[in-house]
Write a protein that holds these residues in place. Sequence first.
Motif, PDB file in Angstrom:
ATOM      1  N   THR A 126       3.845  -0.998   3.291  1.00  0.00           N
ATOM      2  CA  THR A 126       3.464  -0.331   4.532  1.00  0.00           C
ATOM      3  C   THR A 126       2.712  -1.290   5.447  1.00  0.00           C
ATOM      4  OG1 THR A 126       3.165   1.633   3.185  1.00  0.00           O
ATOM      5  CG2 THR A 126       2.395   1.754   5.450  1.00  0.00           C
ATOM      6  N   GLY A 127       3.123  -1.361   6.697  1.00  0.00           N
ATOM      7  CA  GLY A 127       2.491  -2.253   7.668  1.00  0.00           C
ATOM      8  C   GLY A 127       3.244  -3.549   7.869  1.00  0.00           C
ATOM      9  N   SER A 128       4.102  -3.915   6.921  1.00  0.00           N
ATOM     10  CA  SER A 128       4.876  -5.152   7.070  1.00  0.00           C
ATOM     11  C   SER A 128       5.817  -5.033   8.268  1.00  0.00           C
ATOM     12  CB  SER A 128       5.729  -5.431   5.830  1.00  0.00           C
ATOM     13  OG  SER A 128       4.925  -5.718   4.709  1.00  0.00           O
ATOM     14  N   VAL A 129       5.867  -6.103   9.053  1.00  0.00           N
ATOM     15  CA  VAL A 129       6.819  -6.186  10.165  1.00  0.00           C
ATOM     16  C   VAL A 129       7.932  -7.151   9.752  1.00  0.00           C
ATOM     17  CG1 VAL A 129       7.145  -6.889  12.572  1.00  0.00           C
ATOM     18  CG2 VAL A 129       5.021  -5.737  11.873  1.00  0.00           C
ATOM     19  N   LEU A 130       9.172  -6.746   9.950  1.00  0.00           N
ATOM     20  CA  LEU A 130      10.297  -7.626   9.648  1.00  0.00           C
ATOM     21  C   LEU A 130      10.672  -8.356  10.933  1.00  0.00           C
ATOM     22  CD1 LEU A 130      12.445  -5.205   7.452  1.00  0.00           C
ATOM     23  CD2 LEU A 130      10.527  -6.687   6.784  1.00  0.00           C
ATOM     24  N   TRP A 131      10.401  -9.676  10.947  1.00  0.00           N
ATOM     25  CA  TRP A 131      10.630 -10.491  12.153  1.00  0.00           C
ATOM     26  C   TRP A 131      12.028 -11.090  12.132  1.00  0.00           C
ATOM     27  CZ3 TRP A 131       7.193 -10.404  16.079  1.00  0.00           C
ATOM     28  CH2 TRP A 131       5.912  -9.912  15.788  1.00  0.00           C
ATOM     29  N   SER A 132      12.547 -11.348  13.328  1.00  0.00           N
ATOM     30  CA  SER A 132      13.881 -11.946  13.457  1.00  0.00           C
ATOM     31  C   SER A 132      13.779 -13.455  13.590  1.00  0.00           C
ATOM     32  CB  SER A 132      14.592 -11.378  14.686  1.00  0.00           C
ATOM     33  OG  SER A 132      14.108 -12.011  15.865  1.00  0.00           O
TER      34      SER A 132
ATOM     35  N   MET B 216       0.844  -1.196   0.000  1.00  0.00           N
ATOM     36  CA  MET B 216       0.000   0.000   0.000  1.00  0.00           C
ATOM     37  C   MET B 216       0.879   1.246   0.000  1.00  0.00           C
ATOM     38  SD  MET B 216      -3.049   1.036   2.651  1.00  0.00           S
ATOM     39  CE  MET B 216      -1.974   0.902   4.057  1.00  0.00           C
ATOM     40  N   SER B 217       0.579   2.163  -0.891  1.00  0.00           N
ATOM     41  CA  SER B 217       1.375   3.385  -0.991  1.00  0.00           C
ATOM     42  C   SER B 217       0.978   4.356   0.118  1.00  0.00           C
ATOM     43  CB  SER B 217       1.143   4.027  -2.359  1.00  0.00           C
ATOM     44  OG  SER B 217       1.958   5.169  -2.486  1.00  0.00           O
TER      45      SER B 217
END
Length: 210
Positions: free
Chosen positions: A75-81, A1-2
């Motif tokens: 937008t909104g994506s979470v980068l998990w470890s 999403m922009s």
Amino acid sequence: MSVVSEKQVSHAAFRHVIPAGEPYLFEVKKGQTLRLLDLEGNQAVDTLFYNADNPRERYDPQRTLRRQNNAYLTTGSVLWSNMGNPLLTLVADTCSRHDTLGGACAQESNTVRYALDKRHMHSCRDNFLCACLHDGRLQKRDIGANINFFMNVPVTAQGGLTFEEGISAPGKYVELRAECNVIVLISNCPQLNNPCNGWNPTPAEVLIWN
Ligand SMILES: [Zn+2]
């Protein structure tokens, strides 16, 4: 999403232009916002993230894609470890297409995909390794599957991948909020054998806000 950012460039605490084809390793503190800016358009920015307080903890593509049920980041994506913690969250994005599957170009893939005489061309994997060696906290074993910001790698109906012409443009950016102290390792991709950089690698800029 922009989603367009409200951050003012003049208020940035830090700015750095990564020359075309070069690596860059730096830190973003918890709570700071990082913008990756595609200055001239269609430039793949190969990126890896690590917890600065424990560099063995790193971006986990499998966990990240599984949890959001989507192969692309926006937008909104979470980068998990790999330890199940959020490293960063995408809070703005004007490109809306970032690859998570294509990986980094390397001597080996250049040889297999293109030709034997491409083996000695500059590659993202070499960039990553050079930056790690210089920094000292990261090693060869820490180089996992990376994100390719601004790179267009559609998944085909048959489940394959294709490297397509980019859909980014001059001035497009993605912004990420650091959820912990993060080491950012970038290779500003030097690839000349496919259209991931529009056949012309260009500079990219890093901006950080407190
Ligand atoms: Zn590359």
